[in-house]
Structures are given as C-alpha cells and as structure tokens.
Design a protein around this motif. Structure first.
Motif, PDB file in Angstrom:
ATOM      1  N   ASP A 191      49.823 -94.786  22.008  1.00 49.79           N
ATOM      2  CA  ASP A 191      50.705 -95.181  23.103  1.00 49.79           C
ATOM      3  C   ASP A 191      50.591 -94.263  24.321  1.00 49.79           C
ATOM      4  OD1 ASP A 191      51.603 -97.316  21.682  1.00 49.79           O
ATOM      5  OD2 ASP A 191      53.449 -96.342  20.986  1.00 49.79           O
ATOM      6  N   GLU A 192      49.983 -93.073  24.151  1.00 50.41           N
ATOM      7  CA  GLU A 192      49.845 -92.155  25.270  1.00 50.41           C
ATOM      8  C   GLU A 192      48.479 -92.230  25.928  1.00 50.41           C
ATOM      9  OE1 GLU A 192      51.175 -88.188  24.754  1.00 50.41           O
ATOM     10  OE2 GLU A 192      52.854 -88.742  23.462  1.00 50.41           O
ATOM     11  N   LEU A 193      47.623 -93.149  25.437  1.00 47.69           N
ATOM     12  CA  LEU A 193      46.359 -93.359  26.126  1.00 47.69           C
ATOM     13  C   LEU A 193      46.644 -93.796  27.556  1.00 47.69           C
ATOM     14  CD1 LEU A 193      44.335 -95.142  23.309  1.00 47.69           C
ATOM     15  CD2 LEU A 193      43.809 -92.916  24.334  1.00 47.69           C
ATOM     16  N   PRO A 194      45.845 -93.339  28.526  1.00 51.02           N
ATOM     17  CA  PRO A 194      46.176 -93.601  29.939  1.00 51.02           C
ATOM     18  C   PRO A 194      46.393 -95.069  30.265  1.00 51.02           C
ATOM     19  CG  PRO A 194      44.462 -91.954  29.791  1.00 51.02           C
ATOM     20  CD  PRO A 194      44.673 -92.444  28.396  1.00 51.02           C
ATOM     21  N   HIS A 195      45.540 -95.980  29.719  1.00 51.93           N
ATOM     22  CA  HIS A 195      45.702 -97.389  30.098  1.00 51.93           C
ATOM     23  C   HIS A 195      46.970 -97.974  29.492  1.00 51.93           C
ATOM     24  CE1 HIS A 195      43.622 -97.569  26.232  1.00 51.93           C
ATOM     25  NE2 HIS A 195      43.968 -98.853  26.122  1.00 51.93           N
ATOM     26  N   ARG A 196      47.365 -97.476  28.309  1.00 53.47           N
ATOM     27  CA  ARG A 196      48.610 -97.975  27.711  1.00 53.47           C
ATOM     28  C   ARG A 196      49.837 -97.429  28.453  1.00 53.47           C
ATOM     29  NH1 ARG A 196      48.727-100.810  23.230  1.00 53.47           N
ATOM     30  NH2 ARG A 196      46.821-101.118  22.026  1.00 53.47           N
ATOM     31  N   ARG A 197      49.767 -96.181  28.881  1.00 55.58           N
ATOM     32  CA  ARG A 197      50.885 -95.628  29.652  1.00 55.58           C
ATOM     33  C   ARG A 197      51.024 -96.340  30.999  1.00 55.58           C
ATOM     34  NH1 ARG A 197      50.241 -89.668  30.671  1.00 55.58           N
ATOM     35  NH2 ARG A 197      52.206 -90.022  31.772  1.00 55.58           N
ATOM     36  N   ALA A 198      49.889 -96.669  31.624  1.00 55.23           N
ATOM     37  CA  ALA A 198      49.931 -97.384  32.898  1.00 55.23           C
ATOM     38  C   ALA A 198      50.548 -98.762  32.723  1.00 55.23           C
ATOM     39  CB  ALA A 198      48.528 -97.505  33.480  1.00 55.23           C
ATOM     40  N   MET A 199      50.227 -99.442  31.599  1.00 58.02           N
ATOM     41  CA  MET A 199      50.835-100.749  31.329  1.00 58.02           C
ATOM     42  C   MET A 199      52.342-100.605  31.145  1.00 58.02           C
ATOM     43  SD  MET A 199      48.119-102.454  28.704  1.00 58.02           S
ATOM     44  CE  MET A 199      46.381-102.596  29.099  1.00 58.02           C
ATOM     45  N   ALA A 200      52.735 -99.568  30.380  1.00 62.98           N
ATOM     46  CA  ALA A 200      54.162 -99.396  30.107  1.00 62.98           C
ATOM     47  C   ALA A 200      54.939 -99.022  31.369  1.00 62.98           C
ATOM     48  CB  ALA A 200      54.353 -98.321  29.029  1.00 62.98           C
ATOM     49  N   LEU A 201      54.341 -98.175  32.178  1.00 61.39           N
ATOM     50  CA  LEU A 201      55.030 -97.719  33.398  1.00 61.39           C
ATOM     51  C   LEU A 201      54.879 -98.686  34.561  1.00 61.39           C
ATOM     52  CD1 LEU A 201      53.930 -93.963  33.331  1.00 61.39           C
ATOM     53  CD2 LEU A 201      56.156 -94.878  32.679  1.00 61.39           C
ATOM     54  N   ARG A 202      53.836 -99.545  34.471  1.00 58.37           N
ATOM     55  CA  ARG A 202      53.474-100.416  35.601  1.00 58.37           C
ATOM     56  C   ARG A 202      53.258 -99.577  36.863  1.00 58.37           C
ATOM     57  NH1 ARG A 202      57.456-105.429  36.014  1.00 58.37           N
ATOM     58  NH2 ARG A 202      59.000-103.763  35.893  1.00 58.37           N
ATOM     59  N   ALA A 203      52.630 -98.425  36.657  1.00 58.86           N
ATOM     60  CA  ALA A 203      52.358 -97.490  37.742  1.00 58.86           C
ATOM     61  C   ALA A 203      51.084 -96.714  37.392  1.00 58.86           C
ATOM     62  CB  ALA A 203      53.526 -96.524  37.942  1.00 58.86           C
ATOM     63  N   PRO A 204      50.377 -96.185  38.382  1.00 63.76           N
ATOM     64  CA  PRO A 204      49.145 -95.447  38.107  1.00 63.76           C
ATOM     65  C   PRO A 204      49.390 -94.202  37.268  1.00 63.76           C
ATOM     66  CG  PRO A 204      49.274 -96.052  40.426  1.00 63.76           C
ATOM     67  CD  PRO A 204      50.606 -96.354  39.841  1.00 63.76           C
ATOM     68  N   VAL A 205      48.453 -93.895  36.402  1.00 58.81           N
ATOM     69  CA  VAL A 205      48.443 -92.655  35.634  1.00 58.81           C
ATOM     70  C   VAL A 205      47.146 -91.935  36.019  1.00 58.81           C
ATOM     71  CG1 VAL A 205      48.349 -91.621  33.341  1.00 58.81           C
ATOM     72  CG2 VAL A 205      49.791 -93.636  33.740  1.00 58.81           C
ATOM     73  N   ARG A 206      47.278 -90.728  36.593  1.00 62.61           N
ATOM     74  CA  ARG A 206      46.112 -90.101  37.207  1.00 62.61           C
ATOM     75  C   ARG A 206      45.812 -88.731  36.602  1.00 62.61           C
ATOM     76  NH1 ARG A 206      44.885 -92.903  41.829  1.00 62.61           N
ATOM     77  NH2 ARG A 206      46.517 -94.190  42.763  1.00 62.61           N
ATOM     78  N   GLN A 207      44.531 -88.369  36.740  1.00 65.39           N
ATOM     79  CA  GLN A 207      44.052 -87.016  36.448  1.00 65.39           C
ATOM     80  C   GLN A 207      44.427 -86.544  35.037  1.00 65.39           C
ATOM     81  OE1 GLN A 207      42.206 -85.203  39.180  1.00 65.39           O
ATOM     82  NE2 GLN A 207      42.142 -87.408  39.475  1.00 65.39           N
ATOM     83  N   VAL A 208      44.217 -87.411  34.047  1.00 62.66           N
ATOM     84  CA  VAL A 208      44.459 -87.041  32.655  1.00 62.66           C
ATOM     85  C   VAL A 208      43.144 -86.527  32.067  1.00 62.66           C
ATOM     86  CG1 VAL A 208      45.218 -87.835  30.387  1.00 62.66           C
ATOM     87  CG2 VAL A 208      46.261 -88.794  32.461  1.00 62.66           C
ATOM     88  N   VAL A 209      43.175 -85.343  31.480  1.00 63.13           N
ATOM     89  CA  VAL A 209      41.989 -84.766  30.859  1.00 63.13           C
ATOM     90  C   VAL A 209      42.014 -85.066  29.370  1.00 63.13           C
ATOM     91  CG1 VAL A 209      40.723 -82.636  30.400  1.00 63.13           C
ATOM     92  CG2 VAL A 209      41.889 -82.933  32.601  1.00 63.13           C
ATOM     93  N   LEU A 210      40.963 -85.721  28.896  1.00 56.15           N
ATOM     94  CA  LEU A 210      40.871 -86.118  27.487  1.00 56.15           C
ATOM     95  C   LEU A 210      39.506 -85.727  26.953  1.00 56.15           C
ATOM     96  CD1 LEU A 210      42.389 -89.724  27.606  1.00 56.15           C
ATOM     97  CD2 LEU A 210      43.543 -87.612  26.974  1.00 56.15           C
ATOM     98  N   GLY A 211      39.475 -85.475  25.641  1.00 53.26           N
ATOM     99  CA  GLY A 211      38.218 -85.217  24.968  1.00 53.26           C
ATOM    100  C   GLY A 211      37.932 -86.313  23.964  1.00 53.26           C
ATOM    101  N   VAL A 212      36.689 -86.770  23.895  1.00 56.30           N
ATOM    102  CA  VAL A 212      36.295 -87.811  22.937  1.00 56.30           C
ATOM    103  C   VAL A 212      35.056 -87.338  22.193  1.00 56.30           C
ATOM    104  CG1 VAL A 212      37.267 -89.708  24.295  1.00 56.30           C
ATOM    105  CG2 VAL A 212      34.921 -88.993  24.717  1.00 56.30           C
ATOM    106  N   GLY A 213      34.974 -87.790  20.942  1.00 56.29           N
ATOM    107  CA  GLY A 213      33.812 -87.450  20.130  1.00 56.29           C
ATOM    108  C   GLY A 213      34.067 -86.231  19.267  1.00 56.29           C
ATOM    109  N   PRO A 214      33.115 -85.888  18.419  1.00 53.79           N
ATOM    110  CA  PRO A 214      33.248 -84.726  17.522  1.00 53.79           C
ATOM    111  C   PRO A 214      33.423 -83.427  18.310  1.00 53.79           C
ATOM    112  CG  PRO A 214      31.376 -86.115  16.900  1.00 53.79           C
ATOM    113  CD  PRO A 214      31.842 -86.609  18.226  1.00 53.79           C
TER     114      PRO A 214
END
Length: 828
Positions: A191-214
């Motif tokens: 639920d805290e993934l940027p696109h899900r937060r943007a859907m919930a807030l109906r507002a932009p979510v910017r400059q989120v730093v995430l790590g993916v992969g091993p």
C-alpha cells in the motif's frame, strides 16, 4: 489540398456508375471499383484508398461484411456500408467490421455526402490518434528513464523497456505489487508503493527512493507517481517515472563511510583536546572555527555546536574584534605574522556578554593558500584578580575604596605636569569633617566608619569622571580637579561651583543605623597651573586654607590665594543678590532694533538687564556666566521668554509693529532642559503671541552637545511656526553636515567680523563667505554690531539682508518709539 480517394464496391453496374458520378460531383476521386468481395480486398491492399464504400449484398463468394472485416484487419482502411437491408441480424453482424457509417438504399446525393464527410473526418481523427500513440510509445521507448502506466486496480497498462530493465522484468504486464525496500533496507508494504499512494491520495507522490532486486545487486530508483484524473475526479491511471540513482547512491554510501571514518578520527582527536587544561581552538583560513574543546566551552560559554562554523571574532571583545579580519587579510596578502608565534594578553567575550582577560598563543599549520591556525587560550581572570587585589591594597583605602595617599600623590604629580604643559588650571581641595571626633567618641568607631563610607559615596557622585577623590586618613579627604579654564578668575569660579556642590551634598542628613546624623565639611582650596609648586607644597597650602575655613565657622570653603578668596566671596554675594533679584522681579528687557536693506525696522532682539535696587542697571556680562554656573539661567531664561512673548502680543495691536519679529537668546542649559519645548509653547499660549513672530537665537557652541536632541527639539518648535537664527556664526565649530540639517531661517554675522570689516581683508572675506553660504542654504543673513554707515554700505553690497547695531539704535526699554518714526541714522 489532397482529394480523398474512395474504392467503390458494388455488384450492380448501373448503381456503381451512379455512385461514381455522385462522388465526382462532390469532389472525391474514385480510386477503383470492385463487384466481388475478394476483388475488393485485393484492390484495397494494392490501391490503399482513403475509404471503402462497400455494398453488403454482393454476388457469389465473400459478401460485403466479410470483405470489410478482411480489409480492416489487413489494412486498417475505414469502411462505409451501402445496404438495402435493415434487419437487426444483418446490422448486428455489420458492426463487427467497425464501419464508420451506413448509407441505406435508396439514398440521395446529399445523404451520401453527409455520411462520407463524417466518415472521412472520423477516419482522420483515428489516424491522428494512431500516429500520436505511435509517437508516444516511441518517446517512451527512447526515454533514458523508466516509465510505466498503472491502472486504478494496480495493474500495469504499459511499461517502456527501461522500466522493465530497472524492475528486472522481461516485459509487461508487470505485477501490481512489485517488491521494493526503503533506504534503511526495510521492505515497503504494497500500500506504500508510490503508484498506490498516489491513487489513494489522488495527488502526486514525488522523489521516493526505493531499492529493487537482491541486496548484492540492488538497483536504487528515484520514483515519481503522477495520478491522472477524469472529469469526476476519479483516478484514470497513474504515470510512474523511474530514475536509476544506483551510482549516486553508491557514491553517497562511500562518502558516508569516509565521513564516518573521519568523524571517528575527529572524536578521537577531540577527546584528547577535551582533556587539555587550556582552550584549544582551530581556525580555517577565513577565520571560521573548526574545532572547540571542552576548556574553550568553559571559558566562553559556547558549546562546540554553537561555535564551529562561526567567525572566531565572536569570541573577542569589541576593540579586538574590529581588527581581527584586517590582520587575517594582511597575513594572507603579505605573510605578516602580527599574532602568530607572539603570545599576548587580550580581552575575550563570553556568550553572556561578559568580558574576560585571556592569554593567547597562535600557531599556523599546513602550507598553501588555505592554512589552519591553532589558538591556545588560558583564562587569566584569577591572575588579574590577584594582581588587582595587590594593587588595591597598595593604592586604595580599604574602608571607602577611594584612592589612598600614595595613589593621590602620583595623580597630583601628573596633574601638575599636565597643567604646566597645557596652560590649564587644576585645583586641590582639602576636606575635613567638622566635629568628627565627637561622633566617634559618642557613637563609636562603627558609626564613624559608616559616615566616612557615605561621605566617600557622595563625593564620588558629585565629581566629573576625570576628577579624583582620595582619602588621606581619618576624616580627611582630598579632591583633585583637572582641565579647568586657562583664565585664573574663571578657573576659580569653576572650583567655587564644585565646592558649593560638595558643601550641599555633604550637608544633607546621614542615616547611621537607626540614627540620623548631621555633618558638615570644611574645605581648603588651592588653584595651580604653572607647575612651579611641588606636590607637598600644594597639600600644605590646601591644608592651611582648610584651617582658615575652620576658623571662619566651619561648613564653608576658603581659597589659599587671598585675591581668589575675595573673588569667591564677591561671587557668593552676587549669587545671593541675584536670587533676591529674581524673586523681586528686578530683571527687565531692553530691545535693539533690526532693520532691512531699506533701513525699515522689521523687528528687534530682546536683551536682558538687571535693574539692581542699589547698583542701578547691571550689564549681563556681570551675571550671565554666574547664572549658567548656578543653574539660575533656567529661571531667568524662562522669564525672558515669557516677557518677550508678552511684548509680541502687545505689538500685535499696533498696525506698524504688528509684523515685527522678536529674537530671544536661548542658553545651552535652557535648550537642553527636557521641558524646554513645553516651556516655549506655554509662554506663547499664555501671552497669546503669534508663534511666527518669535525667533529663537542659538549659538554655534550649542551644536557641540547632543546635536540629535537639538535637531529634534528645533523641529518640534518650528512645527508651531517659531523660527530660528544661528547667532555669532563663524566663531564656533559647527559642522556643515549639521548646519544643513537644522531648520534655520537666519544666520547672524558676529560683530567681531563686522568691527574691522573695512580694514581687515580676512574679516571681509569671512563675512562674504557667510553670506554666500547662508544664501546657498536659502537663509536670511543679518549682521550685528553695525556702527557706521560705511560698514552698512559694504555689507549691503555683499548682499546682506538685515542689520543690527548702534548705527540704528542702542538697546532700550522704549522700543515702541521706533513704531512712530525711523531714526535719522537710517536715512543717510
């Protein structure tokens, strides 16, 4: 403009010919004609028309609907059906070919035209949309950042190649809950993934730093999620951008590691410095504090966090702070080592503002244009206090805190030397308390000590900062006055004022414990200048004069010089007489007329005279200085102001004199009184005089004292209409920068320049300069002391506006006579 090309598919030859003719009339081009479905598909592929006009019912083989389906699938060319069928089943089947319109047979040319225009327009729009989508997809493919578009349900509608590569996926669709971690390594909930937060807030979510992969090959992303809303405000889709910041993140981690290593090294060094007894402060080449040990905190009151990064001058007292940056710049420019390697003492400033004495040693480390400086600092407050204690024991009286005989003798020797060098007088006052032994014998030495302490405090409060008060021992005190007037009589007058002040201060009752006690002093005075006397001579003379005061009945002062004593006694009589004269209203005003360039009286100056009961008329030269010294000038000046305003009110009823102005001289003491402005307004109000007829004359010497207060008061008074004249201009030391700020209306040329204006070129030049300056500033200029017609003529040729002097009349109480006629002297 390109003509639309249309492929006609019709199995009836006559109908096909009619359609072709209609199309030609309407401006369309017929790309070709087919009568069977298979033929239509082949022609569409080869000719690539803009539109196919297709009959549903064809001969044998493929019908129009199947042919339209094949054309749409293979070429995407739009189709418009021609049909005579209206059955629902046929129409429903025809919709599968996605036609752009229907023409029902039989049809008119107008109907055909309308359907074709709408179909071609829609086809153009669809083509533009397809082109836009193609460009959009190509743009996404070419971007150096990852872009994906998420649906409201969390699924991925589209992702470019970069997004797939960054997320470690071969191709879309991507999972709706792709796994990611925060910067601290914790897993991010879905639920805290940027696109899900943007859907919930109906507002932009910017400059989120995430790590993916091993962890060992982790890719770090900077993510922005921008929701796209429909007209109802619901989320239609979310555009997500992914920027690869792995390299930056690794660089940051490496930098953090280096900073951590450096921090540990600094902590180790700081722990060593914190155990050093002296304050150790390191400073960069710009004077900013780099390190600050615990001893520095104890000395200055700043924590290391408060001090580091700030300029070291904040730790210096005012006199050193202003020089610090200059020394540092000179060192960088020339290599001059004003402080480096040269231990010295200085004043430091604590956080609470307290100034402390310090011992400072500065050294330099490193080479090149950006060296580091190390300061070793020690608080020497206790050392100074010990030295001061020793000094006080040696030079100060332990009971009263006053200088003792040893320090007095040193100061008196210097005063003698200064008097001989400067030509100014000094004075020594020897003071002994009357009947002090009786107090000690009756009430005890404790009460006597209290009296001595209170006497010392009153003496110090009565003196100027430059004067010295000392205790010789017992009940004997000495006052040393310096920088008195060069004229012996004036110096004696100054000393007498001080002596009377001391007599008054020490003559007030004392509170000794529960008892009130009265005590008076006897004072002996000796005035010196040339330095011919010795220190011992002066003490002996003052002591002898003190015994004369005792013999004269105590509670008095006597001069060692008989002539000076006689003058003091005469001044005392004059002061007493003047106080009586003020009470008996013996002072009067005389007026000296002022005329314009045509010789017409335009006003007068009010001059105070003393109509003494027995001596007759006394000149102000005999009593004005005494009035200044005794403070009586305030009472006298206020009387002059009120009397002048009453005279102005009287003139207002005379048609000839109603326009006259009256100038009143104001002393520095009078103008400096806090209530002076109110006193002027009160005199005007009580008399009913017009404010614009009153002129206050100030002297240049007044401008040397608190100029800002003078300017403030002048503007306050001028706001009521009162004008100002600067008297004796050219004899004082007024600054032109102040002069232009004063709300003056007139300058007055002093009579000392007018007296020899015909024979002294310097006086003439000064008068000419004053006139030029006054007129440049927009001021009227009046000359005083004009005694001859030749003087008036020369001043008039120079441009002088007005005149005053014996040529036009001496000061007289009968100024009203000037209203009747002009004196003959004006008509030369």
């Amino acid at each position: 403009m390109t003509v639309p090309r249309i492929l006609v598919v019709e199995d009836e030859t006559i109908v096909a010919l009619d359609i072709r003719q209609q199309l030609a009339r309407q401006g369309y081009a017929v790309a070709g004609q087919a009568s069977r479905g298979e033929q239509a598909v082949a022609l569409a592929e080869s000719l690539r028309p803009d539109l196919v006009l297709m009959d549903i019912q064809l001969g044998t083989g493929m019908d129009g609907i199947d042919a339209a389906l094949a054309i749409r699938q293979r070429t995407g060319i739009p189709v418009v059906f021609l049909t005579a069928f209206s059955e629902d089943e046929t129409l429903q089947r025809a919709k599968t070919a996605e036609p752009l319109g229907y023409v029902i047979k039989p049809f008119t040319e107008r109907e055909l035209r309308a359907v074709l225009e709408m179909a071609l327009s829609k086809a153009g729009a669809e083509q533009r949309l397809r082109d836009s989508e193609a460009r959009y997809r190509q743009l996404l493919a070419d971007l150096c950042v990852g872009v994906l578009i998420a649906d409201p349900d969390g699924g991925t509608r589209h992702a470019n190649a970069q997004a797939c590569a960054l997320l470690g996926l071969a191709a879309p669709p991507l999972p709706s809950d792709w796994r990611a971690v925060r910067e601290d390594g914790t897993v991010l909930p879905p639920d805290e993934l940027p696109h899900r937060r943007a859907m919930a807030l109906r507002a932009p979510v910017r400059q989120v730093v995430l790590g993916v992969g091993p962890a060992d090959t982790r890719c770090w992303l900077l993510v922005d999620a921008l929701p796209q809303l429909d007209v109802q405000g619901a989320v239609r889709e979310v555009v997500v951008t992914l920027v690869d910041i792995t390299a930056r993140k690794r660089a940051e981690n490496a930098l953090l590691a280096r900073e951590e290593a450096l921090r540990r090294a600094v902590q180790h060094t700081q722990s060593i410095l914190d155990n050093v007894v002296d304050a150790v402060i390191t400073i960069d080449h710009q004077g900013r504090v780099q390190s600050f040990n615990q001893a520095a905190t104890q000395i200055f009151g700043y924590t290391p966090e408060e001090a580091v990064g700030r300029n070291v001058s904040m730790l210096m007292a005012e006199q050193d702070r202003a020089l610090h940056d200059r020394y540092l710049q000179r060192h960088h420019a020339t290599g001059e080592r004003h402080l480096i390697g040269q231990p010295r003492e200085m004043q430091g400033r604590r956080k609470d503002g307290r100034v402390v004495p310090l011992h400072l040693a500065v050294s330099r480390t490193g080479t090149g244009p950006q060296p580091t400086f190390i300061g070793l600092i020690r608080d020497i407050t206790q050392q100074r206090e010990a030295e001061e204690q020793i000094r006080r024991l040696a030079f100060y009286d332990h009971l009263t805190g006053l200088p003792n005989r040893r320090l007095l003798m040193d100061r008196l020797a210097r005063a003698l030397s200064n008097a001989g060098r400067t030509g100014q007088h000094g004075a020594l006052m020897f003071l002994d308390l009357d009947n002090f032994k009786q107090l000690n014998d009756t009430l005890g030495h404790g009460m006597g000590d209290q009296l001595l302490q209170q006497v010392a405090a009153r003496l110090q409060a009565s003196m100027r900062e430059m004067d010295s008060v000392a205790r010789l021992g017992g009940d004997e005190f000495v006052i040393l006055l310096e920088s008195l007037a060069a004229d012996a009589e004036e110096a004696g007058s100054q000393v007498e004022v001080v002596a009377n002040k001391v007599l008054s201060a020490l003559g007030q009752p004392y509170q000794l414990g529960e008892q009130r006690h009265a005590s008076t002093p006897s004072i002996g005075i000796v005035v010196f200048r040339h330095g011919l006397e010795t220190v011992d001579d002066l003490l002996r003379m003052a002591d002898a004069a003190m015994y004369q005061a005792k013999a004269a009945g105590r509670n008095t002062a006597r001069f060692y010089d008989p002539a000076m004593q006689a003058a003091a006694e005469a001044r005392a009589v004059l002061e007493k007489d003047m106080r009586r004269g003020l009470a008996m209203r013996e002072f009067v005003l005389h007026y000296q007329v002022q005329v314009d360039g045509e010789g017409t009286p335009v006003g007068a100056e009010a001059l105070v005279r003393w109509q003494h009961a027995t001596r007759g008329l006394v000149s102000p030269g005999e009593f004005i200085l005494l009035a200044e010294q005794t403070g009586m000038i305030l009472e006298l000046g206020q009387w002059v102001m009120e009397a002048a305003c009453m005279q102005l009110a009287a003139w207002a009823h005379d048609p000839v004199m109603a326009h006259w102005t009256l100038a009143v001289n104001v002393s520095a003491s009078q103008f400096g009184h806090p209530d002076f402005v109110a006193h002027v307004f009160s005199a005007l109000q009580r008399s009913g005089a017009r404010a614009d007829r009153l002129k206050l004359e100030l002297t240049e010497s007044m401008l040397a004292v608190d100029i800002e207060d003078i300017i403030f008061k002048m503007f306050a008074i001028k706001s009521r209409g009162v004008s100002f004249s600067l008297d004796d201009f050219g004899t004082g030391y007024s600054s032109l920068s102040y002069l232009k700020r004063l709300p003056l209306s007139q300058l007055k040329i002093d009579q000392s320049f007018v007296r020899d204006i015909l024979t002294d070129a310097n006086d003439a030049a000064i008068a000419r300069t004053i006139l030029a300056l006054g007129h440049t500033l927009g001021l009227e200029v009046i000359a005083e002391g004009v005694e001859t017609a030749e003087q008036q003529d020369l001043l008039a040729r120079m441009g002088c506006d007005a005149f005053q002097g014996y040529l036009f009349g001496r000061p007289s109480p009968d100024i009203d006579a000037w209203g009747a006629m002009a004196p003959p002297a004006l008509c030369h």
